[in-house]
Design a protein around this motif. Structure first.
Motif, PDB file in Angstrom:
ATOM      1  N   MET A  15       2.143 -10.268  -6.555  1.00  0.00           N
ATOM      2  CA  MET A  15       2.025 -10.106  -8.005  1.00  0.00           C
ATOM      3  C   MET A  15       3.340 -10.395  -8.723  1.00  0.00           C
ATOM      4  O   MET A  15       3.440 -10.239  -9.937  1.00  0.00           O
ATOM      5  CB  MET A  15       1.577  -8.671  -8.342  1.00  0.00           C
ATOM      6  CG  MET A  15       0.271  -8.242  -7.701  1.00  0.00           C
ATOM      7  SD  MET A  15      -0.081  -6.484  -8.020  1.00  0.00           S
ATOM      8  CE  MET A  15      -1.331  -6.154  -6.783  1.00  0.00           C
ATOM      9  N   GLY A  16       4.363 -10.779  -7.959  1.00  0.00           N
ATOM     10  CA  GLY A  16       5.664 -11.052  -8.550  1.00  0.00           C
ATOM     11  C   GLY A  16       6.514  -9.817  -8.754  1.00  0.00           C
ATOM     12  O   GLY A  16       7.509  -9.855  -9.473  1.00  0.00           O
ATOM     13  N   GLY A  17       6.118  -8.697  -8.107  1.00  0.00           N
ATOM     14  CA  GLY A  17       6.849  -7.451  -8.279  1.00  0.00           C
ATOM     15  C   GLY A  17       7.586  -7.037  -7.027  1.00  0.00           C
ATOM     16  O   GLY A  17       7.690  -7.782  -6.049  1.00  0.00           O
ATOM     17  N   ASN A  18       8.097  -5.818  -7.028  1.00  0.00           N
ATOM     18  CA  ASN A  18       8.782  -5.271  -5.871  1.00  0.00           C
ATOM     19  C   ASN A  18       8.534  -3.772  -5.817  1.00  0.00           C
ATOM     20  O   ASN A  18       8.152  -3.142  -6.812  1.00  0.00           O
ATOM     21  CB  ASN A  18      10.284  -5.568  -5.920  1.00  0.00           C
ATOM     22  CG  ASN A  18      10.939  -5.013  -7.175  1.00  0.00           C
ATOM     23  OD1 ASN A  18      11.167  -3.814  -7.301  1.00  0.00           O
ATOM     24  ND2 ASN A  18      11.233  -5.889  -8.134  1.00  0.00           N
ATOM     25  N   ILE A  19       8.753  -3.218  -4.628  1.00  0.00           N
ATOM     26  CA  ILE A  19       8.516  -1.790  -4.416  1.00  0.00           C
ATOM     27  C   ILE A  19       9.733  -1.183  -3.730  1.00  0.00           C
ATOM     28  O   ILE A  19      10.373  -1.827  -2.892  1.00  0.00           O
ATOM     29  CB  ILE A  19       7.236  -1.558  -3.577  1.00  0.00           C
ATOM     30  CG1 ILE A  19       6.971  -0.055  -3.425  1.00  0.00           C
ATOM     31  CG2 ILE A  19       7.333  -2.231  -2.230  1.00  0.00           C
ATOM     32  CD1 ILE A  19       5.622   0.267  -2.813  1.00  0.00           C
ATOM     33  N   ALA A  20      10.060   0.051  -4.116  1.00  0.00           N
ATOM     34  CA  ALA A  20      11.176   0.777  -3.518  1.00  0.00           C
ATOM     35  C   ALA A  20      10.738   2.209  -3.237  1.00  0.00           C
ATOM     36  O   ALA A  20       9.733   2.696  -3.771  1.00  0.00           O
ATOM     37  CB  ALA A  20      12.388   0.765  -4.453  1.00  0.00           C
ATOM     38  N   VAL A  21      11.483   2.878  -2.342  1.00  0.00           N
ATOM     39  CA  VAL A  21      11.157   4.248  -1.980  1.00  0.00           C
ATOM     40  C   VAL A  21      12.371   5.131  -2.210  1.00  0.00           C
ATOM     41  O   VAL A  21      13.513   4.729  -1.988  1.00  0.00           O
ATOM     42  CB  VAL A  21      10.694   4.330  -0.502  1.00  0.00           C
ATOM     43  CG1 VAL A  21      11.796   3.892   0.443  1.00  0.00           C
ATOM     44  CG2 VAL A  21      10.218   5.745  -0.160  1.00  0.00           C
ATOM     45  N   ASP A  22      12.094   6.347  -2.673  1.00  0.00           N
ATOM     46  CA  ASP A  22      13.142   7.355  -2.868  1.00  0.00           C
ATOM     47  C   ASP A  22      12.592   8.659  -2.296  1.00  0.00           C
ATOM     48  O   ASP A  22      11.608   9.208  -2.825  1.00  0.00           O
ATOM     49  CB  ASP A  22      13.481   7.494  -4.340  1.00  0.00           C
ATOM     50  CG  ASP A  22      14.604   8.510  -4.575  1.00  0.00           C
ATOM     51  OD1 ASP A  22      15.311   8.831  -3.600  1.00  0.00           O
ATOM     52  OD2 ASP A  22      14.752   8.978  -5.719  1.00  0.00           O
ATOM     53  N   SER A  23      13.207   9.125  -1.205  1.00  0.00           N
ATOM     54  CA  SER A  23      12.625  10.286  -0.527  1.00  0.00           C
ATOM     55  C   SER A  23      13.720  11.171   0.053  1.00  0.00           C
ATOM     56  O   SER A  23      14.793  10.693   0.427  1.00  0.00           O
ATOM     57  CB  SER A  23      11.692   9.813   0.601  1.00  0.00           C
ATOM     58  OG  SER A  23      11.112  10.914   1.268  1.00  0.00           O
ATOM     59  N   VAL A  24      13.425  12.444   0.108  1.00  0.00           N
ATOM     60  CA  VAL A  24      14.291  13.443   0.750  1.00  0.00           C
ATOM     61  C   VAL A  24      13.425  14.205   1.745  1.00  0.00           C
ATOM     62  O   VAL A  24      12.327  14.680   1.408  1.00  0.00           O
ATOM     63  CB  VAL A  24      14.902  14.407  -0.286  1.00  0.00           C
ATOM     64  CG1 VAL A  24      15.756  15.464   0.416  1.00  0.00           C
ATOM     65  CG2 VAL A  24      15.727  13.651  -1.303  1.00  0.00           C
ATOM     66  N   LEU A  25      13.894  14.311   2.968  1.00  0.00           N
ATOM     67  CA  LEU A  25      13.115  14.960   4.018  1.00  0.00           C
ATOM     68  C   LEU A  25      12.758  16.387   3.605  1.00  0.00           C
ATOM     69  O   LEU A  25      13.617  17.157   3.145  1.00  0.00           O
ATOM     70  CB  LEU A  25      13.911  14.951   5.326  1.00  0.00           C
ATOM     71  CG  LEU A  25      13.131  15.308   6.590  1.00  0.00           C
ATOM     72  CD1 LEU A  25      12.013  14.289   6.824  1.00  0.00           C
ATOM     73  CD2 LEU A  25      14.064  15.356   7.806  1.00  0.00           C
ATOM     74  N   ASN A  26      11.462  16.703   3.744  1.00  0.00           N
ATOM     75  CA  ASN A  26      10.910  18.028   3.400  1.00  0.00           C
ATOM     76  C   ASN A  26      10.983  18.329   1.905  1.00  0.00           C
ATOM     77  O   ASN A  26      10.822  19.498   1.512  1.00  0.00           O
ATOM     78  CB  ASN A  26      11.626  19.139   4.179  1.00  0.00           C
ATOM     79  CG  ASN A  26      11.463  18.988   5.678  1.00  0.00           C
ATOM     80  OD1 ASN A  26      10.381  18.642   6.157  1.00  0.00           O
ATOM     81  ND2 ASN A  26      12.536  19.243   6.420  1.00  0.00           N
ATOM     82  N   ASN A  27      11.200  17.297   1.099  1.00  0.00           N
ATOM     83  CA  ASN A  27      11.306  17.543  -0.346  1.00  0.00           C
ATOM     84  C   ASN A  27      10.598  16.462  -1.166  1.00  0.00           C
ATOM     85  O   ASN A  27      10.935  16.239  -2.318  1.00  0.00           O
ATOM     86  CB  ASN A  27      12.773  17.637  -0.751  1.00  0.00           C
ATOM     87  CG  ASN A  27      12.951  18.350  -2.079  1.00  0.00           C
ATOM     88  OD1 ASN A  27      12.094  19.135  -2.490  1.00  0.00           O
ATOM     89  ND2 ASN A  27      14.047  18.066  -2.763  1.00  0.00           N
ATOM     90  N   GLY A  28       9.642  15.762  -0.575  1.00  0.00           N
ATOM     91  CA  GLY A  28       8.828  14.828  -1.328  1.00  0.00           C
ATOM     92  C   GLY A  28       9.309  13.382  -1.271  1.00  0.00           C
ATOM     93  O   GLY A  28      10.424  13.081  -0.852  1.00  0.00           O
ATOM     94  N   THR A  29       8.414  12.510  -1.714  1.00  0.00           N
ATOM     95  CA  THR A  29       8.656  11.064  -1.688  1.00  0.00           C
ATOM     96  C   THR A  29       8.176  10.445  -2.991  1.00  0.00           C
ATOM     97  O   THR A  29       7.161  10.880  -3.558  1.00  0.00           O
ATOM     98  CB  THR A  29       7.909  10.404  -0.504  1.00  0.00           C
ATOM     99  OG1 THR A  29       8.356  10.998   0.714  1.00  0.00           O
ATOM    100  CG2 THR A  29       8.165   8.903  -0.465  1.00  0.00           C
TER     101      THR A  29
END
Length: 471
Positions: A446-460
């Motif tokens: 779709m011409g986009g990008n995806i990134a992740v931001d996560s902390v173990l045991n504290n959500g994603t």
């Protein structure tokens, strides 16, 4: 058959480029020489004409001031000064009677009857210039015929153009010599420049040859042959990077298939073998049902894997249309709302009240949202929360899927989008490790990008950026 062969000099692009340059250069020089030579000759003729006019003006002036005898004396002095073989004078009356003349014996080349006709015309008040090309003389003769003393007399003055023609010959020799030197230098320089430019093509050919022999790591070295060659080499290297990436991806997929398909196939085989030892119909039904489920799981995994490969390779193009991602995301939340409630999870949606339009495939976008929500529900504990939010900037739409689940360790975050990769904490959860890889491929299409931001045991939180539809 070998790609390498002996180079044929006359078939090379460098030779043809040099040849065409030489032909163009020669034709240009011929035109320049022809034009400049004509201009030079015309200027020399004008110089002679001015000299003849100046001489006859002096005769006319002497005639008015001193009379006929002084004019005759001026003519004789001019003949002696210029040379009897180089200058011809003749003075005629209005009736074309000869008053004074040079020695006709020394000028047998002159056509006196024609000159008399010119004198007759000049007597009427019309000056004329003529050029003669006598056969017994190597040089042309320029003749001026004009009237003096208000048409009572006619003066004819001729001068050989030996000096002027000699100058033109010298100019021709110098020009042609210069042309030869310039042409030789131009051919050498054009050959060297063409060879220099073709070095980049040669490096590309050499790299392609090495790659054809299996050395996929080779790349074209960038030179300084020009922007076009550098762009070609850069594009070729980019293509090789892409091919190597696809080959490595194919290798990884092959390895993962061998690893991940072994387990369900082993399970199916084990069930089949154990079923053969029982005569209980119920046991047969239960085993066959399990085998069908495993086959469906394998079929789903293979189809997903093939779809990812086709999208990544650009073989499967979706029909992109203008879609409202707010409405589609909201529909995705409504679908997963019952599953989240059953697990005691709060699922919330937040987005603009107006449509947010992007160019994408609606089914692919729905599957992206479904995969992210499915993962969030799987890895969020009861009484947790999941948030799906749509934001809009000037140029792009931002989709945020955030949960309060178990999170992802920092060492795993760089690999979660790889095919079949599963973090340690998710291995007991149903799945085949293709969900996030599928999401990344679909978002890229779709011409986009995806990134992740996560902390173990504290959500994603997964953040997707997709360009807005341009107006």
């Amino acid at each position: 058959m070998s790609l390498k062969k002996k180079s044929n000099l006359f078939g090379t692009f460098a030779f043809r480029l040099t040849l065409w340059y030489a032909i163009f250069f020669i034709l240009s020089l011929i035109i320049i020489f022809f034009v400049s030579y004509k201009i030079l000759v015309a200027d020399l003729v004008h110089i002679v004409d001015r000299e003849l006019l100046a001489a006859t003006d002096k005769i006319d002036q002497e005639f008015h001031q001193e009379g006929l005898d002084q004019a005759k004396l001026e003519i004789r002095e001019g003949i002696e000064q210029e040379g009897a073989n180089r200058v011809f004078y003749r003075m005629l009356s209005a009736h074309l009677d000869i008053v004074e003349t040079s020695d006709p014996i020394k000028w047998p080349c002159l056509n006196f009857p024609i000159m008399s006709q010119w004198a007759s015309i000049a007597a009427g008040g019309q000056n004329s210039f003529h050029t003669l090309s006598p056969k017994d003389r190597p040089y042309k003769i320029r003749i001026l015929t004009r009237a003096i003393d208000d048409g009572k007399y006619v003066v004819q003055m001729g001068k050989t153009m030996r000096d002027e023609e000699e100058l033109a010959k010298v100019y021709s020799k110098v020009f042609l010599g210069s042309v030869f030197i310039l042409l030789l230098c131009g051919i050498v320089l054009s050959w060297l420049e063409a060879r220099r430019a073709m070095k980049g093509v040669g490096r590309i050919t050499s790299t392609a040859w090495n790659i054809s022999q299996g050395e996929i790591k080779h790349r074209v070295e960038l030179g300084h042959e020009g922007e076009e060659i550098e762009d070609l080499a850069g594009t070729f290297n980019h293509m090789l990077d892409r091919i190597e990436q696809l080959m490595m991806g194919l290798k990884d997929v092959t390895n993962n298939i061998a690893h991940d398909l072994r387990t369900p196939l082993t399970r199916i085989r084990g069930l089949a073998e154990s079923t053969l030892g029982h005569k209980d119909v119920e046991h047969y039904k239960e085993s066959v049902g399990t085998i069908v489920e495993e086959c469906d799981r394998l079929n789903q995994m293979i189809n997903t894997m093939l779809e990812i490969a086709e999208v990544d390779a650009g073989l499967k193009k979706a029909d992109q249309t203008s879609i409202d991602i707010v409405a589609l995301a909201q529909q995705g939340c409504e679908i997963f709302q019952p599953v989240a409630q059953d697990k005691g999870i709060n699922l919330e949606f937040k987005g603009p009240t107006h449509p947010v339009l992007v160019l994408a495939d609606a089914s692919r976008f729905q599957r992206v949202i479904a995969n992210l929500l499915d993962n969030a529900v799987k890895f969020t504990n009861p009484k947790g929360s999941i948030y799906l939010e749509i934001k809009e900037t000037r140029n792009e739409a931002i989709i945020l899927v955030k949960d309060t689940g178990i999170g992802i360790a920092s060492k795993d975050q760089s690999r979660i989008f790889e095919k079949f990769y599963r973090v340690e904490s998710s291995r007991s959860t149903p799945g085949h490790g293709l969900g996030l890889s599928f999401v990344k491929s679909m978002v890229a299409s779709m011409g986009g990008n995806i990134a992740v931001d996560s902390v173990l045991n504290n959500g994603t939180a997964f953040i997707i950026n997709i360009p807005l539809k341009s107006l």
